[in-house]
Write an enzyme that holds these catalytic residues in place. Structure first.
Site, mmCIF file in Angstrom:
data_model
loop_
_atom_site.group_PDB
_atom_site.id
_atom_site.type_symbol
_atom_site.label_atom_id
_atom_site.label_comp_id
_atom_site.label_asym_id
_atom_site.label_seq_id
_atom_site.Cartn_x
_atom_site.Cartn_y
_atom_site.Cartn_z
ATOM 1 N N ASP A 137 27.789 -23.835 -29.411
ATOM 2 C CA ASP A 137 27.873 -23.009 -28.207
ATOM 3 C C ASP A 137 26.584 -22.222 -28.036
ATOM 4 O O ASP A 137 26.127 -21.559 -28.973
ATOM 5 C CB ASP A 137 29.074 -22.059 -28.282
ATOM 6 N N HIS A 144 24.841 -12.381 -18.853
ATOM 7 C CA HIS A 144 25.941 -12.210 -19.813
ATOM 8 C C HIS A 144 25.407 -11.622 -21.123
ATOM 9 O O HIS A 144 25.994 -10.689 -21.672
ATOM 10 C CB HIS A 144 26.615 -13.565 -20.074
ATOM 11 N N GLU A 209 35.898 -17.215 -21.371
ATOM 12 C CA GLU A 209 34.471 -17.315 -21.014
ATOM 13 C C GLU A 209 34.302 -18.525 -20.112
ATOM 14 O O GLU A 209 34.696 -19.640 -20.473
ATOM 15 C CB GLU A 209 33.596 -17.431 -22.272
ATOM 16 N N GLU A 211 32.356 -21.325 -18.780
ATOM 17 C CA GLU A 211 31.184 -22.073 -19.259
ATOM 18 C C GLU A 211 31.197 -23.498 -18.717
ATOM 19 O O GLU A 211 32.200 -23.978 -18.207
ATOM 20 C CB GLU A 211 31.190 -22.156 -20.801
ATOM 21 N N ASP A 243 35.764 -20.991 -23.140
ATOM 22 C CA ASP A 243 35.574 -20.620 -24.549
ATOM 23 C C ASP A 243 36.314 -19.296 -24.801
ATOM 24 O O ASP A 243 35.733 -18.220 -24.731
ATOM 25 C CB ASP A 243 34.068 -20.477 -24.829
ATOM 26 N N LYS A 263 36.306 -16.992 -32.149
ATOM 27 C CA LYS A 263 36.079 -18.069 -31.193
ATOM 28 C C LYS A 263 36.821 -19.349 -31.570
ATOM 29 O O LYS A 263 37.062 -20.183 -30.697
ATOM 30 C CB LYS A 263 34.579 -18.399 -31.135
#
Ligand code: CA
Length: 437
Positions: A137, A144, A209, A211, A243, A263
């Protein structure tokens, strides 16, 4: 980078009429997924979306209508994962795309044969598109990175390496799931700033998140470098990527080695992979403010400057349990665009391989949360709620700082440009279940 060709022609229409009006999947898109029919005891195989239908690529391969590299690619796409197709590289994939495009066009002599391979998308369920060997990632939105850095390190939000190398970490591929993957709220160790000791229990600051996920195409061997001019020959395509992040676990564990259990409990991908070739019309220039360090020579090329970025509109929605119970529509949380990224896909893959790291077909590169320059473009609740200090109010009066059990997050993406067809990525959705305590 792949040039525009006849498959991108805005004037193309398909005999699959649902593809011709207001569809994410017009004939100019042709994204890949792995699927099988619902409630049927049958093998997963590759499929391509066209309008409301999916072409069963295994059934199509058996008809032997295509020839040469297109047929080779079609047979690779008939397997239960797309890894073999991805590893064939852009030329074979391009040959398959051209053959599919011709076969699906109005007045194609293959219409009768292809009709037998169509299945309505309402009758299918998706599998993982490929075996994801490794997942990395990145952290490519400077907006951000600055916003999150300001919350975690108010005095030092953006570390000095940020503008020189694409920052990333290695994540877990074992808990990446496909859209519809509902999961339990993670449990972990957290420590409130004023607490003397940490405690162990359900996450209280669960976040999403927004993404993009980039799938590696043609593999490289250990020690093989990827020149930026050739980087996209090693990229297969793009999906939407959520994510999920446990901010309280993250704040306690992330120093000194970076994200770990905050995560790795879940990440969710959209089922359709839009190929790099399908994205050719929506390229955008890449540039840096003159006052910023410019990318080093190995991360810079004329092509990358002219077309390196991808202009993909992103949007994120929430549907709470109360909204579902009251049959209210989901509420939009934010919208952003992948073109805001501080690093391009080509730079990410070139950087990743620059130490000799082998890249394998099906590896997944997360872009990092794609927040844009304004508040409305924030790609996480951490940013929207200003670190949990300012709740956001939803249209039905509910408030959120972070996610609650029963919340669904829905993300969508699409590309549109003057002179090109509008294409979409479909959506990625997942719902949070209570913690298993
Ligand atoms: Ca992330």
């Amino acid at each position: 980078m792949i040039k525009l060709n006849q498959t991108h022609d805005i004037n193309l229409t398909s005999w699959v009429t649902s593809a011709n009006t207001n569809s994410d999947f017009p004939i100019q898109n042709l994204p890949f997924a792995i699927f099988k029919r619902k409630d049927k005891n049958e093998a997963y195989r590759g499929g391509v979306a066209i309008g409301t239908q999916v072409i069963d690529l295994a059934a199509l391969a058996k008809l032997n209508l295509f020839t040469g590299t297109a047929q080779t690619a079609l047979e690779a796409a008939s397997q239960s994962t797309l890894n073999a197709l991805m590893d064939l590289g852009v030329e074979a994939n391009s040959a398959l795309r051209l053959s599919l495009s011709k076969a699906l066009q109005n007045n194609s002599p293959l219409q009768g044969a292809l009709t037998t391979t169509l299945i309505p998308q309402t009758e299918i369920e998706f599998g993982m598109p490929c075996l994801i060997g490794d997942y990395t990632d990145f952290y490519t939105s400077i907006y951000h990175a600055t916003a999150v850095g300001s919350l975690f390190r108010p005095d030092n939000p953006l570390l000095p390496n940020y503008k020189w190398i694409p920052i990333g970490y290695h994540g877990r591929s074992s808990t990446i799931g496909i859209s519809g993957q509902d999961f339990n709220r993670p449990i972990g160790q957290t420590k409130a700033p004023d607490a003397i000791e940490p405690c162990f229990g359900p996450c209280k600051r669960l976040d999403y998140e927004l993404e993009m996920g980039l799938f590696v195409g043609k593999s490289t061997q250990m020690g093989e470098l990827i020149k930026i001019e050739n980087a996209e020959q090693h990229l297969f395509g793009v999906c939407i990527f959520n994510d999920w992040s446990a901010r309280d676990i993250q704040a306690w564990e992330y120093q000194p080695l970076g994200p770990f259990l905050a995560k790795s409990f879940a990440s969710t991908i959209s089922p359709w992979i839009v190929t790099m070739e399908a994205l050719a019309p929506y390229r955008s220039e890449f540039s840096r403010p003159k006052t910023d360090p410019q990318p080093m020579p190995h991360l810079s090329s004329k092509q990358n400057s002219c077309y390196g970025s991808l202009d993909i509109d992103l949007s994120c929605f929430i549907q709470t349990k109360a909204m579902r119970d009251n049959q209210q529509t989901m509420a939009q949380l934010s919208q952003s665009n992948f073109k805001h990224s501080y690093w391009t896909p080509a730079q990410l893959i070139t950087h990743h391989a620059s130490n000799g790291c082998a890249m394998r077909a099906g590896d997944l590169l997360g872009s990092g949360t794609q927040s844009g320059p304004t508040y409305e473009e924030a790609g996480s609740l951490l940013e929207l709620s200003k670190g949990g200090k300012t709740p956001i109010e939803l249209p039905n009066g509910e408030k959120r700082t972070f996610l609650e059990d029963g919340d669904s997050i829905i993300m969508r993406a699409s590309c549109s440009k003057q002179g090109a067809a509008k294409i979409g990525f479909g959506e990625v959705v997942a719902t949070i279940l209570p913690a298993k305590v």
